[in-house]
Design a protein around this motif. Structure first.
Motif, PDB file in Angstrom:
ATOM      1  N   GLN A  32      61.299  43.349  38.460  1.00  6.34           N
ATOM      2  CA  GLN A  32      60.388  43.040  39.569  1.00  6.34           C
ATOM      3  C   GLN A  32      60.160  43.751  40.203  1.00  6.34           C
ATOM      4  N   LEU A  33      61.025  44.144  41.651  1.00  6.64           N
ATOM      5  CA  LEU A  33      60.195  44.815  42.724  1.00  6.64           C
ATOM      6  C   LEU A  33      59.989  45.855  42.306  1.00  6.64           C
ATOM      7  N   VAL A  34      59.885  47.013  41.053  1.00  4.67           N
ATOM      8  CA  VAL A  34      59.426  47.688  40.851  1.00  4.67           C
ATOM      9  C   VAL A  34      58.109  47.331  40.225  1.00  4.67           C
ATOM     10  N   LYS A  35      58.011  46.488  39.100  1.00  9.91           N
ATOM     11  CA  LYS A  35      57.289  45.791  38.626  1.00  9.91           C
ATOM     12  C   LYS A  35      55.572  45.562  40.118  1.00  9.91           C
ATOM     13  N   ALA A  36      56.595  45.187  41.255  1.00 12.54           N
ATOM     14  CA  ALA A  36      55.569  44.634  42.020  1.00 12.54           C
ATOM     15  C   ALA A  36      55.564  46.201  43.471  1.00 12.54           C
ATOM     16  N   ASN A  37      55.286  47.158  42.533  1.00 11.34           N
ATOM     17  CA  ASN A  37      55.690  48.428  43.560  1.00 11.34           C
ATOM     18  C   ASN A  37      56.196  49.194  44.817  1.00 11.34           C
ATOM     19  N   LEU A  38      57.174  47.686  44.968  1.00 11.65           N
ATOM     20  CA  LEU A  38      57.952  47.280  46.413  1.00 11.65           C
ATOM     21  C   LEU A  38      58.861  48.053  46.290  1.00 11.65           C
ATOM     22  N   VAL A  39      59.366  48.786  44.893  1.00 13.69           N
ATOM     23  CA  VAL A  39      60.831  49.698  44.807  1.00 13.69           C
ATOM     24  C   VAL A  39      60.898  50.855  43.748  1.00 13.69           C
ATOM     25  N   SER A  40      60.753  51.486  43.877  1.00  3.11           N
ATOM     26  CA  SER A  40      60.322  52.887  42.711  1.00  3.11           C
ATOM     27  C   SER A  40      62.012  53.146  41.951  1.00  3.11           C
ATOM     28  N   SER A  41      62.278  53.499  40.819  1.00  5.17           N
ATOM     29  CA  SER A  41      63.113  53.925  40.197  1.00  5.17           C
ATOM     30  C   SER A  41      63.400  55.538  39.655  1.00  5.17           C
ATOM     31  N   SER A  42      64.210  56.073  39.171  1.00  2.78           N
ATOM     32  CA  SER A  42      64.390  57.329  39.102  1.00  2.78           C
ATOM     33  C   SER A  42      65.747  57.521  38.240  1.00  2.78           C
ATOM     34  N   ARG A  43      65.699  58.006  36.734  1.00  4.74           N
ATOM     35  CA  ARG A  43      66.870  58.245  36.359  1.00  4.74           C
ATOM     36  C   ARG A  43      67.703  59.511  36.435  1.00  4.74           C
TER      37      ARG A  43
END
Length: 124
Positions: A32-43
């Motif tokens: 949800q935080l990624v969707k809200a552009n508050l957090v970024s994720s990388s694999r």
């Protein structure tokens, strides 16, 4: 936790261990935080989660609303006849309290929380 490790991606496991939040729930929150552009994720190797913005630019209200938006009282929840287009005095008071909480969260950033946490740790 992410606000303390700005340049170091944190894995879901690291965050779960540090915050003691169960991994399945944490995964949903982070999504949800990624969707809200508050957090970024990388694999991949060296991947993980980082804040997408500076802690001073992320309001606590943004985080709360990304996870579970604050619900204001816009009409009488009791569906009383004659009050459905407005709210009764009790619900008006409750909505004003909710508005106060909303304003307090809007006036605080993640940077404020980090600063306040460091200050309280220094007082111990």
């Amino acid at each position: 936790m992410l606000a303390r490790h700005l340049d170091q991606p944190q894995t879901g496991r690291q965050i779960s261990e540090q915050t003691q939040v169960p991994s399945p729930y944490l995964t949903k929150v982070l999504a949800q935080l990624v969707k809200a552009n508050l957090v970024s994720s990388s694999r991949g190797a060296g991947g993980g989660y980082v804040l997408a913005q500076s802690p001073s630019d992320i309001r606590v209200l943004d985080v709360v609303n990304a996870i579970e938006p604050i619900q204001r009282i816009l009409s009488c929840p009791l569906k009383n006849p004659g009050q459905c287009d407005k709210i009764c005095p009790l619900h008006c008071e409750l909505d004003q309290a909710i508005a106060g909480v909303e304003q307090a969260l809007a006036n605080r950033t993640l940077a404020d929380l980090i600063k306040n946490n460091k200050a309280s740790l220094n007082r111990r």
